[in-house]
Design a protein around this motif. Structure first.
Motif, PDB file in Angstrom:
ATOM      1  N   ALA A 222       0.831  -1.208   0.000  1.00 52.84           N
ATOM      2  CA  ALA A 222       0.000   0.000   0.000  1.00 52.84           C
ATOM      3  C   ALA A 222       0.867   1.260   0.000  1.00 52.84           C
ATOM      4  O   ALA A 222       0.571   2.232  -0.717  1.00 52.84           O
ATOM      5  CB  ALA A 222      -0.926  -0.015   1.220  1.00 52.84           C
ATOM      6  N   LEU A 223       1.945   1.256   0.786  1.00 50.36           N
ATOM      7  CA  LEU A 223       2.839   2.420   0.815  1.00 50.36           C
ATOM      8  C   LEU A 223       3.525   2.617  -0.532  1.00 50.36           C
ATOM      9  O   LEU A 223       3.673   3.755  -1.002  1.00 50.36           O
ATOM     10  CB  LEU A 223       3.884   2.255   1.920  1.00 50.36           C
ATOM     11  N   MET A 224       3.935   1.523  -1.162  1.00 48.72           N
ATOM     12  CA  MET A 224       4.556   1.641  -2.487  1.00 48.72           C
ATOM     13  C   MET A 224       3.572   2.186  -3.518  1.00 48.72           C
ATOM     14  O   MET A 224       3.929   3.040  -4.342  1.00 48.72           O
ATOM     15  CB  MET A 224       5.090   0.282  -2.933  1.00 48.72           C
ATOM     16  N   LEU A 225       2.338   1.703  -3.485  1.00 48.86           N
ATOM     17  CA  LEU A 225       1.338   2.211  -4.425  1.00 48.86           C
ATOM     18  C   LEU A 225       1.034   3.681  -4.177  1.00 48.86           C
ATOM     19  O   LEU A 225       0.750   4.431  -5.112  1.00 48.86           O
ATOM     20  CB  LEU A 225       0.061   1.383  -4.320  1.00 48.86           C
ATOM     21  N   LEU A 226       1.092   4.094  -2.900  1.00 46.94           N
ATOM     22  CA  LEU A 226       0.890   5.513  -2.594  1.00 46.94           C
ATOM     23  C   LEU A 226       1.974   6.363  -3.240  1.00 46.94           C
ATOM     24  O   LEU A 226       1.681   7.390  -3.888  1.00 46.94           O
ATOM     25  CB  LEU A 226       0.884   5.705  -1.075  1.00 46.94           C
ATOM     26  N   VAL A 227       3.238   5.943  -3.093  1.00 48.53           N
ATOM     27  CA  VAL A 227       4.338   6.676  -3.723  1.00 48.53           C
ATOM     28  C   VAL A 227       4.193   6.644  -5.241  1.00 48.53           C
ATOM     29  O   VAL A 227       4.373   7.664  -5.923  1.00 48.53           O
ATOM     30  CB  VAL A 227       5.689   6.072  -3.290  1.00 48.53           C
ATOM     31  N   THR A 228       3.834   5.507  -5.779  1.00 47.55           N
ATOM     32  CA  THR A 228       3.664   5.381  -7.237  1.00 47.55           C
ATOM     33  C   THR A 228       2.578   6.309  -7.750  1.00 47.55           C
ATOM     34  O   THR A 228       2.753   6.995  -8.769  1.00 47.55           O
ATOM     35  CB  THR A 228       3.323   3.928  -7.592  1.00 47.55           C
ATOM     36  N   ALA A 229       1.445   6.343  -7.055  1.00 49.47           N
ATOM     37  CA  ALA A 229       0.336   7.187  -7.499  1.00 49.47           C
ATOM     38  C   ALA A 229       0.689   8.672  -7.407  1.00 49.47           C
ATOM     39  O   ALA A 229       0.371   9.453  -8.322  1.00 49.47           O
ATOM     40  CB  ALA A 229      -0.906   6.887  -6.656  1.00 49.47           C
ATOM     41  N   VAL A 230       1.348   9.071  -6.324  1.00 49.92           N
ATOM     42  CA  VAL A 230       1.683  10.488  -6.137  1.00 49.92           C
ATOM     43  C   VAL A 230       2.647  10.968  -7.216  1.00 49.92           C
ATOM     44  O   VAL A 230       2.584  12.129  -7.654  1.00 49.92           O
ATOM     45  CB  VAL A 230       2.277  10.701  -4.730  1.00 49.92           C
ATOM     46  N   ILE A 231       3.528  10.099  -7.671  1.00 50.74           N
ATOM     47  CA  ILE A 231       4.536  10.504  -8.655  1.00 50.74           C
ATOM     48  C   ILE A 231       4.056  10.262 -10.080  1.00 50.74           C
ATOM     49  O   ILE A 231       4.144  11.145 -10.945  1.00 50.74           O
ATOM     50  CB  ILE A 231       5.854   9.744  -8.408  1.00 50.74           C
ATOM     51  N   ALA A 232       3.525   9.069 -10.354  1.00 48.71           N
ATOM     52  CA  ALA A 232       3.254   8.678 -11.743  1.00 48.71           C
ATOM     53  C   ALA A 232       2.017   9.342 -12.319  1.00 48.71           C
ATOM     54  O   ALA A 232       2.018   9.737 -13.494  1.00 48.71           O
ATOM     55  CB  ALA A 232       3.115   7.154 -11.830  1.00 48.71           C
ATOM     56  N   ILE A 233       0.950   9.470 -11.532  1.00 46.63           N
ATOM     57  CA  ILE A 233      -0.299  10.007 -12.097  1.00 46.63           C
ATOM     58  C   ILE A 233      -0.167  11.463 -12.510  1.00 46.63           C
ATOM     59  O   ILE A 233      -0.497  11.818 -13.656  1.00 46.63           O
ATOM     60  CB  ILE A 233      -1.462   9.783 -11.113  1.00 46.63           C
ATOM     61  N   PRO A 234       0.326  12.385 -11.634  1.00 46.50           N
ATOM     62  CA  PRO A 234       0.470  13.775 -12.104  1.00 46.50           C
ATOM     63  C   PRO A 234       1.439  13.913 -13.275  1.00 46.50           C
ATOM     64  O   PRO A 234       1.157  14.636 -14.238  1.00 46.50           O
ATOM     65  CB  PRO A 234       0.975  14.515 -10.859  1.00 46.50           C
ATOM     66  N   LEU A 235       2.584  13.213 -13.202  1.00 46.11           N
ATOM     67  CA  LEU A 235       3.554  13.324 -14.296  1.00 46.11           C
ATOM     68  C   LEU A 235       3.001  12.720 -15.590  1.00 46.11           C
ATOM     69  O   LEU A 235       3.169  13.296 -16.672  1.00 46.11           O
ATOM     70  CB  LEU A 235       4.849  12.618 -13.907  1.00 46.11           C
TER      71      LEU A 235
END
Length: 436
Positions: A222-235
């Motif tokens: 869950a923590l990894m997906l949080l980091v992934t979503a915060v970085i990958a979706i806006p970019l």
């Protein structure tokens, strides 16, 4: 008055019956080909569904036993001569319980303590911590007989699940005939009970199968997906908006588009090598942490998000843009107030599917150190942790037989996460999608 003469049908031209027959024969062949094509399609779907059901059935068959466990309740006399009042954790409660269990069965130990050690092997090491915790909280229990409920050892638990049988030769199983006899006597006396294995969802990884759980891996994922979503979706969304709505069309743009499509097909292990070289060896970020894992998965998810977002933007009719520009909206206002909101269902679907794909990746996580044993539950983005895919890999390669059922159980938990995420993508698309 004479009767009207009805016109007679014209005689068919020469050769017409042959052409009609050929046309009918051709139609029959075409319809037969269409029926065969439909049959082949249904057959392909049936084979795919059959293999899927076979796979899921095999996983459920192997993993359903991990969702329940067996507990033994042992009355233990807290001998004042053997229980350490100042430090109860130093007391060998397992041996104490084993010796007293033998005495209740009317058995005497030998000089080497072989039988007490064999009885001790039927109890999980959790018994020691449970007993020590009770004595520490209630010192007045010393000198009394206290019932201690603790998990059975992994081998004893497997026996009651049917994985170990008396029919197997003694040299090929880890429980002796004598130990199995003790288990049967304790079950007949009501000391052994079966219950839902809540520890599977409330504890982290452990070297002992009966105490191992998926909570640490679930939180790590869950923590990894949080980091992934915060970085990958806006970019990803920002890059897609620029390429589709603002970037001038030319060789550079075409080159970028080709490379983005190529990056979506790069094997995941390459991203793991990149993360190892860039984030760990060069940036010196903590190894096996959710931060590094999330960064690596973000690199993997970016091409998918960009491609899905661009496809959603292309699906918006040009008339929407033209109407907005005609009433005086700027290019930026048109994109962010009209085009992007209408494309948002597809954008969200692509983002969720890319997150679900990242959740199931194993190779890049193994390369950044998530293959090591990490007990407990992570409390931050920089602490070492595991993830569900890496936990499946570790448990499947463990030597203890009881880890294999937990491997299948962890796969079921991972599949449940992915099904939920994909279902959310479908619901969002159907909820907000507009037909043009």
């Amino acid at each position: 008055m004479t009767d009207a003469v009805l016109p007679q049908p014209a005689a068919p031209p020469a050769g017409a019956p042959g052409r009609v027959d050929r046309m009918r024969t051709g139609l029959k062949r075409r319809y037969a080909r269409e029926r065969r094509f439909k049959l082949y399609g249904l057959l392909a779907i049936g084979v795919a569904v059959g293999f899927l059901l076979l796979l899921l059935g095999r996983i459920v068959e192997q993993g359903h036993t991990a969702f329940y466990a067996h507990t033994v309740t042992v009355p233990v006399y807290m001998d004042p001569a053997r229980v350490d009042r100042a430090y109860p954790q130093g007391t060998n409660f397992e041996l104490l319980a084993a010796e007293q269990a033998l005495a209740r069965l009317g058995l005497a130990d030998d000089a080497e303590g072989t039988k007490s050690q064999a009885m001790r092997g039927l109890f999980s090491s959790e018994l020691k911590f449970i007993a020590a915790d009770r004595v520490q909280r209630q010192p007045e229990l010393i000198g009394r007989t206290v019932p201690i409920a603790a998990p059975l050892s992994d081998d004893a638990d497997l026996y009651f699940k049917g994985e170990i049988s008396l029919d197997t030769p003694a040299e090929q199983r880890r429980l002796s005939d004598e130990q199995i006899g003790w288990l049967e006597r304790m079950r007949a006396e009501g000391q052994i009970e079966s219950h839902f294995n809540s520890a599977l969802f409330t504890k982290g990884d452990s070297t002992e199968p009966e105490l191992a759980g998926v909570l640490g891996a679930v939180i790590g994922s869950a923590l990894m997906l949080l980091v992934t979503a915060v970085i990958a979706i806006p970019l990803g969304v920002g890059a897609a908006l620029y390429l589709e709505e603002f970037a001038p069309k030319g060789r550079l743009t075409n080159l970028i588009e080709v490379n983005i499509n190529n990056l979506a097909a790069v094997p995941s292990i390459i991203y793991g090598l990149l993360g190892l070289a860039l984030f760990i060896n060069w940036m010196h970020l903590p190894r096996a942490s959710p931060l590094v894992g999330g960064l690596v998965l973000a690199l993997m998810a970016l091409p998918t998000i960009i491609i899905a977002t661009r496809s959603s933007l292309k699906a918006v009719p040009p008339s929407i843009r033209q109407a907005a520009l005609a009433v005086g909206a700027s290019r930026t206002q048109t994109v962010f107030q009209h085009t992007l909101p209408l494309a948002m269902p597809g954008v969200m679907t692509g983002a969720i599917i890319s997150m679900a794909h990242a959740l199931g990746e194993t190779a890049p996580l193994l390369l950044i150190g998530m293959v090591s044993f990490v007990p407990g539950v992570p409390h931050g983005l920089t602490e070492p942790t595991g993830a569900l895919p890496s936990l499946v890999y570790i448990w499947e390669n463990a030597s203890e037989r009881a880890f294999h059922e937990r491997t299948a159980a962890a796969i079921l938990v991972l599949l449940a996460f992915m099904v939920v995420m994909n279902a959310a993508a479908v619901v969002l698309r159907r909820r907000f999608e507009r037909r043009w």
